[in-house]
Design an enzyme around this catalytic site. Structure first.
Site, PDB file in Angstrom:
ATOM      1  N   PHE A 187       0.863  -1.186   0.000  1.00  0.00           N
ATOM      2  CA  PHE A 187       0.000   0.000   0.000  1.00  0.00           C
ATOM      3  C   PHE A 187       0.898   1.234   0.000  1.00  0.00           C
ATOM      4  O   PHE A 187       1.626   1.485   0.947  1.00  0.00           O
ATOM      5  CB  PHE A 187      -0.953   0.053   1.199  1.00  0.00           C
ATOM      6  CG  PHE A 187      -1.925   1.192   1.055  1.00  0.00           C
ATOM      7  CD1 PHE A 187      -3.096   1.050   0.319  1.00  0.00           C
ATOM      8  CD2 PHE A 187      -1.658   2.436   1.613  1.00  0.00           C
ATOM      9  CE1 PHE A 187      -3.978   2.110   0.140  1.00  0.00           C
ATOM     10  CE2 PHE A 187      -2.535   3.509   1.447  1.00  0.00           C
ATOM     11  CZ  PHE A 187      -3.704   3.333   0.710  1.00  0.00           C
ATOM     12  N   ASP A 234       9.527   2.843   1.839  1.00  0.00           N
ATOM     13  CA  ASP A 234       8.331   3.602   2.220  1.00  0.00           C
ATOM     14  C   ASP A 234       8.105   3.395   3.718  1.00  0.00           C
ATOM     15  O   ASP A 234       7.605   2.362   4.147  1.00  0.00           O
ATOM     16  CB  ASP A 234       7.126   3.122   1.403  1.00  0.00           C
ATOM     17  CG  ASP A 234       5.847   3.906   1.747  1.00  0.00           C
ATOM     18  OD1 ASP A 234       5.834   4.606   2.783  1.00  0.00           O
ATOM     19  OD2 ASP A 234       4.856   3.796   0.998  1.00  0.00           O
ATOM     20  N   LYS A 252       2.758  10.959   7.352  1.00  0.00           N
ATOM     21  CA  LYS A 252       1.947  10.703   8.546  1.00  0.00           C
ATOM     22  C   LYS A 252       2.450  11.405   9.813  1.00  0.00           C
ATOM     23  O   LYS A 252       2.155  12.562  10.019  1.00  0.00           O
ATOM     24  CB  LYS A 252       1.804   9.196   8.756  1.00  0.00           C
ATOM     25  CG  LYS A 252       0.963   8.516   7.660  1.00  0.00           C
ATOM     26  CD  LYS A 252       0.543   7.136   8.079  1.00  0.00           C
ATOM     27  CE  LYS A 252      -0.027   6.304   6.948  1.00  0.00           C
ATOM     28  NZ  LYS A 252      -1.438   6.521   6.712  1.00  0.00           N
TER      29      LYS A 252
HETATM   30  C1  PLP Z   1       3.065   2.690   3.617  1.00  0.00           C
HETATM   31  C2  PLP Z   1       2.154   3.778   3.142  1.00  0.00           C
HETATM   32  N1  PLP Z   1       2.501   4.496   2.057  1.00  0.00           N
HETATM   33  C3  PLP Z   1       1.730   5.498   1.597  1.00  0.00           C
HETATM   34  C4  PLP Z   1       0.535   5.831   2.216  1.00  0.00           C
HETATM   35  C5  PLP Z   1      -0.310   6.935   1.659  1.00  0.00           C
HETATM   36  O1  PLP Z   1      -0.304   8.025   2.514  1.00  0.00           O
HETATM   37  P1  PLP Z   1      -1.451   9.144   2.397  1.00  0.00           P
HETATM   38  O2  PLP Z   1      -2.746   8.496   2.755  1.00  0.00           O
HETATM   39  O3  PLP Z   1      -1.031  10.210   3.379  1.00  0.00           O
HETATM   40  O4  PLP Z   1      -1.417   9.625   0.992  1.00  0.00           O
HETATM   41  C6  PLP Z   1       0.131   5.090   3.333  1.00  0.00           C
HETATM   42  C7  PLP Z   1      -1.155   5.384   3.992  1.00  0.00           C
HETATM   43  O5  PLP Z   1      -1.731   4.586   4.708  1.00  0.00           O
HETATM   44  C8  PLP Z   1       0.959   4.045   3.811  1.00  0.00           C
HETATM   45  O6  PLP Z   1       0.619   3.316   4.874  1.00  0.00           O
END
Ligand code: PLP
Length: 404
Positions: A149, A234, A263
């Site tokens: 994700f 990530d 976040k």
């Molecule tokens: C690992 C990871 N990458 C990217 C994102 C995307 O972040 P955002 O919702 O702030 O765009 C998330 C969101 O849950 C995430 O957990």
């Protein structure tokens, strides 16, 4: 008392009806209307108190409404909030220096939401692929993992494995190859001269709190050195202490070529994200190649500086390690045939059931614990990192009650 609860219930029902009438139905939230939160706690419109084990998916690591971060936001809001990057502001340099120092990287490109930082990393890896590695035009590939994700823009869902995220949203951005998570041989088998990057979560949060087998991340990093592609980590969900260390990649002593954060960098107040890398890499972006009106605005910078300072000063990673180990141990001790596995690191814990986890989330909410099912059968338990021992007792007691 009964009358006031009834009134509060009616107020909640009325708000929910309004939300459903005027808001797109792209979420299926628990029907609990939160009106206030502080630290690890949140209160609903009827005055019920919950321990928040969702933490906005790790965006409130520092606890809700942290006074130091709130004070920074309020103070900066009276001085300067937004300039765009057409001129310089006096807060961005400070954040850049502090963030790069914390992350152990040379440079940062600041954005807002997590997915924008992922997009930044994708563009950076591709540009490096063409300009440094010498990949023929438009042939660059990024390897991603099944059950990843990374967000929901059109390009990022092009890298998704999840049918629901993709259905009827095509055509997709080409250039992504999906391999099973945790399988080094599968990664090795798709490598060739067109690969510019491997984009990976050190623990898959949304995918079900999947912890890769020991040696996987180090093995993937070694492959990236041998086959000349960028290792892109990530850490949007796993970063800033969540897993009991500064970053989850610290468990393997790995410094990614590109680090993606978001976040908790906004302390639960304001969206702040960034892609960090070496000077050599980030200098592949020239003026106008990438940007965002709000990215690196002074208000965001002051919030992020305070969020970082709280993370360090309150030793949140250390608390996540200690409390997380305690919580995991106590969950693991519970004998229940419906539980398949308890897994995770620090305060990112997944409890996998042999059936849908949703009813367990609903039952926990009725017992004062907010938690969210993910990937159908997994209940994610991820409280703010300021959680204390007595809260752990409450979480475990509620969990035992709903299983009884
Ligand atoms: C690992 C990871 N990458 C990217 C994102 C995307 O972040 P955002 O919702 O702030 O765009 C998330 C969101 O849950 C995430 O957990």
């Amino acid at each position: 008392m009964a009358a006031s609860i009834d009134l509060a219930d009616r107020r909640a029902a009325e708000l929910i009806a309004r939300e459903e009438r005027f808001g797109a139905p792209n979420y299926a939230p628990l029907d609990i209307v939160i009106v206030r939160a502080e630290g690890v706690h949140a209160w609903d419109s009827a005055g019920n108190r919950y321990i928040d084990c969702i933490s906005a998916y790790s965006a409130v690591n520092q606890g809700h409404c942290h006074p130091r971060i709130g004070a920074a936001l309020v103070a900066q809001s009276k001085i300067l909030t937004l300039t765009s990057r057409a001129v310089r502001n006096d807060r961005l340099p400070l954040l850049l220096e502090e963030l790069t120092a914390y992350c152990g990287q040379e440079m940062a490109l600041v954005m807002n939401t997590g997915v924008e930082a992922v997009e930044t990393a994708i563009k950076l890896a591709r540009r490096w692929g063409y300009r440094v590695k010498g990949i023929p035009p438009d042939r660059a590939r990024i390897i991603v993992c099944a059950d990843n994700f990374h967000g929901r823009t059109t390009t990022v869902i092009s890298a998704s494995f999840e049918e629901q995220y993709r259905a009827d949203f095509g055509p997709f951005t080409p250039g992504f190859t999906i391999v099973p998570y945790g399988d080094l041989e599968a990664l090795r088998s798709v490598l060739d001269e067109t690969v510019c990057g491997f984009l990976v979560e050190p623990i898959q949060g949304e995918g079900g709190v999947n912890v890769p087998p020991p040696g996987y991340l180090t093995g993937a990093y070694t492959l990236s050195r041998e086959h000349n592609f960028l290792f892109v980590g990530d850490e949007i969900q796993t970063g800033f202490g969540r897993t009991g260390t500064r970053f989850a990649l610290d468990y393997d002593n790995l410094t990614p070529d590109v680090l993606i954060v978001g976040k908790a960098l906004g302390g639960g107040f304001y969206p702040v994200s960034a892609a960090l890398a070496s000077r050599e890499l980030l200098r592949l972006f020239g003026p106008g190649d990438h940007g965002s009106t709000f990215g690196g605005n002074p208000l965001a910078c002051e919030v992020a500086r305070a969020a970082l300072a709280v993370t360090v000063d309150e030793e949140l990673a250390e608390n996540a390690r200690v409390r997380g180990a305690e919580l995991m141990r106590r969950f693991a001790e519970i004998r229940d045939s419906r539980i398949v596995q308890v897994r995770g690191r620090g305060l990112l814990i997944g409890i996998e059931f042999d059936r849908s986890a949703k009813p367990f989330a609903q039952a926990l909410a009725a017992n004062g614990i907010l938690a969210k099912d993910t990937h159908e059968r997994v209940l994610r338990i991820a409280p703010p990192l300021v959680v204390r021992s007595e809260h752990i007792d409450e979480i475990v007691a509620a969990f035992e009650r709903i299983l009884a």
